[in-house]
Motif scaffolding. Sequence first.
Motif, PDB file in Angstrom:
ATOM      1  N   GLN A  82       0.810  -1.220   0.000  1.00  0.00           N
ATOM      2  CA  GLN A  82       0.000   0.000   0.000  1.00  0.00           C
ATOM      3  C   GLN A  82       0.848   1.276   0.000  1.00  0.00           C
ATOM      4  O   GLN A  82       0.309   2.368  -0.142  1.00  0.00           O
ATOM      5  N   LEU A  83       2.139   1.139   0.167  1.00  0.00           N
ATOM      6  CA  LEU A  83       3.016   2.300   0.149  1.00  0.00           C
ATOM      7  C   LEU A  83       3.319   2.690  -1.292  1.00  0.00           C
ATOM      8  O   LEU A  83       3.633   1.833  -2.116  1.00  0.00           O
ATOM      9  N   PRO A  84       3.234   3.965  -1.631  1.00  0.00           N
ATOM     10  CA  PRO A  84       3.514   4.386  -3.012  1.00  0.00           C
ATOM     11  C   PRO A  84       4.990   4.216  -3.354  1.00  0.00           C
ATOM     12  O   PRO A  84       5.862   4.397  -2.508  1.00  0.00           O
ATOM     13  N   GLU A  85       5.256   3.850  -4.590  1.00  0.00           N
ATOM     14  CA  GLU A  85       6.634   3.669  -5.035  1.00  0.00           C
ATOM     15  C   GLU A  85       7.261   5.010  -5.400  1.00  0.00           C
ATOM     16  O   GLU A  85       6.576   5.951  -5.793  1.00  0.00           O
ATOM     17  N   ASN A  86       8.571   5.080  -5.242  1.00  0.00           N
ATOM     18  CA  ASN A  86       9.337   6.293  -5.580  1.00  0.00           C
ATOM     19  C   ASN A  86       8.760   7.530  -4.901  1.00  0.00           C
ATOM     20  O   ASN A  86       8.634   8.588  -5.513  1.00  0.00           O
ATOM     21  N   TYR A  87       8.417   7.405  -3.615  1.00  0.00           N
ATOM     22  CA  TYR A  87       7.669   8.476  -2.942  1.00  0.00           C
ATOM     23  C   TYR A  87       8.413   9.108  -1.761  1.00  0.00           C
ATOM     24  O   TYR A  87       8.325  10.313  -1.549  1.00  0.00           O
ATOM     25  N   PHE A  88       9.137   8.319  -0.988  1.00  0.00           N
ATOM     26  CA  PHE A  88       9.699   8.816   0.263  1.00  0.00           C
ATOM     27  C   PHE A  88      11.164   9.226   0.107  1.00  0.00           C
ATOM     28  O   PHE A  88      11.976   8.484  -0.420  1.00  0.00           O
ATOM     29  N   ASP A  89      11.467  10.419   0.615  1.00  0.00           N
ATOM     30  CA  ASP A  89      12.850  10.885   0.618  1.00  0.00           C
ATOM     31  C   ASP A  89      13.649  10.245   1.742  1.00  0.00           C
ATOM     32  O   ASP A  89      14.874  10.142   1.658  1.00  0.00           O
ATOM     33  N   VAL A  90      12.975   9.832   2.786  1.00  0.00           N
ATOM     34  CA  VAL A  90      13.648   9.156   3.893  1.00  0.00           C
ATOM     35  C   VAL A  90      12.683   8.174   4.543  1.00  0.00           C
ATOM     36  O   VAL A  90      11.506   8.467   4.722  1.00  0.00           O
ATOM     37  N   ILE A  91      13.195   7.008   4.853  1.00  0.00           N
ATOM     38  CA  ILE A  91      12.443   6.000   5.601  1.00  0.00           C
ATOM     39  C   ILE A  91      13.266   5.650   6.837  1.00  0.00           C
ATOM     40  O   ILE A  91      14.377   5.143   6.729  1.00  0.00           O
ATOM     41  N   TYR A  92      12.715   5.937   7.997  1.00  0.00           N
ATOM     42  CA  TYR A  92      13.382   5.628   9.263  1.00  0.00           C
ATOM     43  C   TYR A  92      12.927   4.259   9.780  1.00  0.00           C
ATOM     44  O   TYR A  92      11.731   3.932   9.733  1.00  0.00           O
ATOM     45  N   CYS A  93      13.889   3.499  10.284  1.00  0.00           N
ATOM     46  CA  CYS A  93      13.606   2.233  10.977  1.00  0.00           C
ATOM     47  C   CYS A  93      14.420   2.239  12.263  1.00  0.00           C
ATOM     48  O   CYS A  93      15.491   1.617  12.352  1.00  0.00           O
ATOM     49  N   ASN A  94      13.939   2.950  13.254  1.00  0.00           N
ATOM     50  CA  ASN A  94      14.660   3.081  14.515  1.00  0.00           C
ATOM     51  C   ASN A  94      14.379   1.893  15.427  1.00  0.00           C
ATOM     52  O   ASN A  94      13.275   1.757  15.968  1.00  0.00           O
ATOM     53  N   ASP A  95      15.371   1.025  15.601  1.00  0.00           N
ATOM     54  CA  ASP A  95      15.237  -0.163  16.444  1.00  0.00           C
ATOM     55  C   ASP A  95      13.988  -0.965  16.072  1.00  0.00           C
ATOM     56  O   ASP A  95      13.169  -1.319  16.922  1.00  0.00           O
ATOM     57  N   VAL A  96      13.873  -1.254  14.787  1.00  0.00           N
ATOM     58  CA  VAL A  96      12.711  -1.970  14.259  1.00  0.00           C
ATOM     59  C   VAL A  96      13.106  -3.272  13.575  1.00  0.00           C
ATOM     60  O   VAL A  96      12.477  -4.317  13.783  1.00  0.00           O
TER      61      VAL A  96
END
Length: 213
Positions: A82-96
């Motif tokens: 469901q997440l759009p492609e080529n959309y996010f400038d940053v994706i955080y995964c903090n302790d995930v």
Amino acid sequence: MDYDNKDDDYYTHIRPEMLDYLPEGCNTLLDVGCGEGNFAGHIKKQHHLEAWGIELMETPGKEAERKLDKVFIGPVEHFLDQLPENYFDVIYCNDVLEHLMDPYTVLAVLKDKLTDKGVVISSIPNFRYHDAFKKVILQKNWDYEGYGIFDKTHLRFFTKKSIVKMYTDQGYTIVRHEGINRTRSLRPYLYNIPFFFTAMDMFYLQYATVAKK
């Protein structure tokens, strides 16, 4: 998994040490494991960008909905399509990533959600941290706990080297990779003596990584 019994502040951290890795000029952000949305909400407010979140637990997820532009509540794997492609400038995964059954596939899919200039930024516990070294090597124990490196909800364990391999195996290029939350203890110096001071990574509780596709 026992996420309902986490400490009260588990879902409220802002993680100021991870703010330093945010690239300039970001317009869109996704925070995987966003908790109550305080971290992404702070960035949204400070940088006037669009912030999305994914949170496993319903109660903190509902709170995050008040602060972010869009929030998915449930396992991250359920919302990747469901997440759009080529959309996010940053994706955080903090302790995930250490909490996921298959963080490798999740990273591979998230890569397609990044813009051309986009990056994934993660914080991952370091299993070679001196306290873990003491418990496993010196005390010969492996007791799961409610938090920390031996958190009972951790499904994967990583070192400085294996984090790099995970990213590069999924087609990422490492931009920045360094230890964070350095211990003040002097014990790592003692533990390093038999290794001729080649195990200095045990000073760091976590490793922060910035990777681009």
